[in-house]
Design a protein around this motif. Structure first.
Motif, short mmCIF file in Angstrom:
data_model
loop_
_atom_site.label_atom_id
_atom_site.label_comp_id
_atom_site.label_asym_id
_atom_site.label_seq_id
_atom_site.Cartn_x
_atom_site.Cartn_y
_atom_site.Cartn_z
N SER A 42 56.03 9.79 8.80
CA SER A 42 55.77 11.34 8.99
C SER A 42 54.89 11.87 8.02
O SER A 42 54.19 11.08 6.99
N GLY A 43 54.24 12.90 8.10
CA GLY A 43 53.27 13.30 7.46
C GLY A 43 51.98 13.10 7.87
O GLY A 43 51.65 12.67 8.83
N ALA A 44 51.07 13.75 7.13
CA ALA A 44 49.50 13.73 7.34
C ALA A 44 49.10 12.06 7.43
O ALA A 44 49.73 11.30 6.70
N TYR A 45 48.17 11.74 8.17
CA TYR A 45 47.69 10.25 8.64
C TYR A 45 46.39 9.92 7.26
O TYR A 45 45.42 10.72 7.40
N TYR A 46 46.61 9.08 6.45
CA TYR A 46 45.58 8.96 5.47
C TYR A 46 44.86 7.58 6.21
O TYR A 46 45.08 6.86 6.96
N CYS A 47 43.38 7.68 5.82
CA CYS A 47 42.51 6.53 6.30
C CYS A 47 41.48 6.53 5.32
O CYS A 47 41.24 7.41 4.47
N SER A 48 40.80 5.41 5.65
CA SER A 48 39.44 5.18 4.66
C SER A 48 38.28 6.25 4.95
O SER A 48 38.34 6.72 6.06
N TYR A 49 37.55 6.32 3.96
CA TYR A 49 36.46 7.39 4.28
C TYR A 49 35.57 6.95 5.39
O TYR A 49 35.33 8.17 6.22
N PRO A 50 35.29 5.79 5.50
CA PRO A 50 34.21 5.70 6.77
C PRO A 50 35.00 5.83 8.19
O PRO A 50 34.40 6.36 8.98
N SER A 51 36.44 5.79 8.13
CA SER A 51 37.05 5.76 9.21
C SER A 51 37.30 7.44 9.43
O SER A 51 37.35 7.86 10.59
N PHE A 52 37.39 8.22 8.29
CA PHE A 52 37.43 9.77 8.42
C PHE A 52 36.19 10.37 9.05
O PHE A 52 36.35 11.16 10.07
N ILE A 53 34.95 9.69 8.79
CA ILE A 53 33.86 10.09 9.39
C ILE A 53 33.64 9.88 10.68
O ILE A 53 33.44 10.71 11.50
#
Length: 426
Positions: free
Chosen positions: A278-289
């Motif tokens: 549950s909750g927001a999905y966390y990812c690495s900064y390159p994946s976020f971009i």
């Protein structure tokens, strides 16, 4: 026992240790003290010696006062007495002649750092046409490098200068060895050398060559694991905001990773999350971009509203948190607060040591403040003290793309001005 043929050896790469023959011995002083520094400088200088002025500057800076000179005389006296209290034969080891200090006596001395430098320069000087001989010498040099020069004294300027020189020599030999091994398709040996380099210098991106080796040997899953751990280390553990150049290099690594052919079911299984979270999905900064850019393209067609929020940890005066212990704890608290306050369809990442980026999909402008308030309330549940504040900026992706962004900003207490850092565009 006949000690006449025993060698006095000093190991300075990766630590500090002294041996007389095969027997270790210690100098009875702190390994980072000035008397130990003086001892090491005299050892390294060898027969050539080192001028008194240079010793004074290395040990005391540019302070050429009488007090400094007296302190230096006491230091030399202490070193002579400490050497008398070791297993090496008694002798006049600290010699002075016309302002030049030398480590004297009748001992044969070997220093791993000096030996490494000589052998590295000799290996690099071998004719490039003699590939086999050159490669053997380079591999021996790389394997002999056991770590940074005097790591416990890394803050001393004279140590830092030598440390950089040895490191650059090591990297030069390692690059040359890897190039020759790659030509011969000797990937296992190449991987072995890179693994050793990463143990010593984990933040120098030798993972690039490590991944190339694994790909060449068709060990795709191992290559992906190296990529994922490298990204986590650079962008999460270090808390660095990566440069475009660094991001491009990591994308190049990622782009080379391909899986062996499999069924659609296998592929779907590998893409699915392993368990419901549950909750927001966390990812690495390159994946976020990458996610940001995909969503920015999608909303051109759908017209859906998407907002980008920047949450920053500050002290109660509005200054960014910098103290490492406090920052580590509060960044973890803020990450947890963001995750628990948002929906599963929202995305977030750590942008810098004290900042998180959040991508809010399908909400209105007026809902952004409500969203932040939920994050802030959750943060206060975890950390009630007002000594740490969470401040935010928010803007829609459409506004950022058109470069007509009008930013709303705020905190739980008062407004806060700062520059907006945009996500890099293609």
């Amino acid at each position: 026992m006949d000690d006449s043929n025993l060698i006095f050896s000093a190991h300075m790469l990766g630590g500090l240790a002294f041996y007389y023959g095969d027997r270790p011995f210690a100098i009875k002083c702190n390994n980072t003290s000035k008397v130990m520094q003086l001892f090491i400088m005299l050892l390294k200088a060898g027969e050539e010696g080192i001028p008194r002025s240079q010793l004074l500057e290395s040990l005391y800076g540019r302070d050429d006062t009488q007090d400094t000179k007296n302190a230096f005389r006491i230091l030399v006296f202490r070193l002579r007495r400490l050497l008398e209290d070791t297993i090496i034969p008694p002798d006049d080891y600290v010699k002075v002649e016309k302002g030049i200090y030398r480590f004297g006596g009748h001992l044969e001395i070997q220093i791993d750092a000096n030996q490494f430098e000589v052998e590295a320069l000799e290996a690099l000087a071998i004719d490039v046409d003699k590939k086999a001989e050159r490669l053997d010498a380079l591999k021996r040099v790389c394997k002999s490098y056991s770590g940074e020069f005097l790591p416990a004294m890394a803050n001393e300027e004279w140590v830092a200068v030598d440390s950089v020189r040895y490191k650059e020599l090591y990297f030069s030999c390692l690059r040359e060895a890897c190039n020759l091994l790659k030509e011969n398709r000797q990937y296992e040996e190449m991987l072995e050398l890179c693994n050793a380099a990463i143990e010593i210098y984990p933040f120098e991106e030798w993972q690039m060559i490590q991944i190339d080796c694994l790909l060449a040997m068709k060990r795709y899953k191992e290559a992906l694991k190296v990529y994922e751990s490298a990204t986590a280390m650079f962008f999460e553990e270090l808390g660095l905001s990566p440069s475009e150049k660094m991001l491009a290099r990591f994308r190049a690594m990622s782009g080379q990773i391909h899986y062996a052919m499999g069924t659609l079911t296998d592929i779907k299984d590998s893409l699915q999350e392993k368990e419901y979270v549950s909750g927001a999905y966390y990812c690495s900064y390159p994946s976020f971009i990458d996610s940001y850019r995909i969503i920015a393209r999608m909303i051109e067609r759908s017209g859906q509203s998407v907002f980008l929020m920047l949450c920053t940890l500050t002290d109660n005066k509005g200054n960014p948190l910098e103290k490492e212990e406090v920052l580590t704890e509060q960044a973890a608290n803020l990450s947890q607060s963001i995750c628990k306050s948002l929906r599963r369809g929202d995305l977030y990442t750590r942008y810098s040591p004290n900042q998180f980026l959040v991508l809010l999909v399908g909400i209105k402008q007026e809902d952004c403040e409500i969203t932040f308030n939920r994050i802030h309330e959750k943060f206060r549940e975890i950390y009630p003290s007002q000594r740490v504040q969470v401040r935010y900026y928010v803007s829609s992706i459409a506004e950022i793309r058109s470069e007509k962004s009008r930013l709303s900003f705020g905190s739980a207490s008062k407004s806060w001005k700062n520059q907006w850092k945009k996500i890099p565009e293609d």
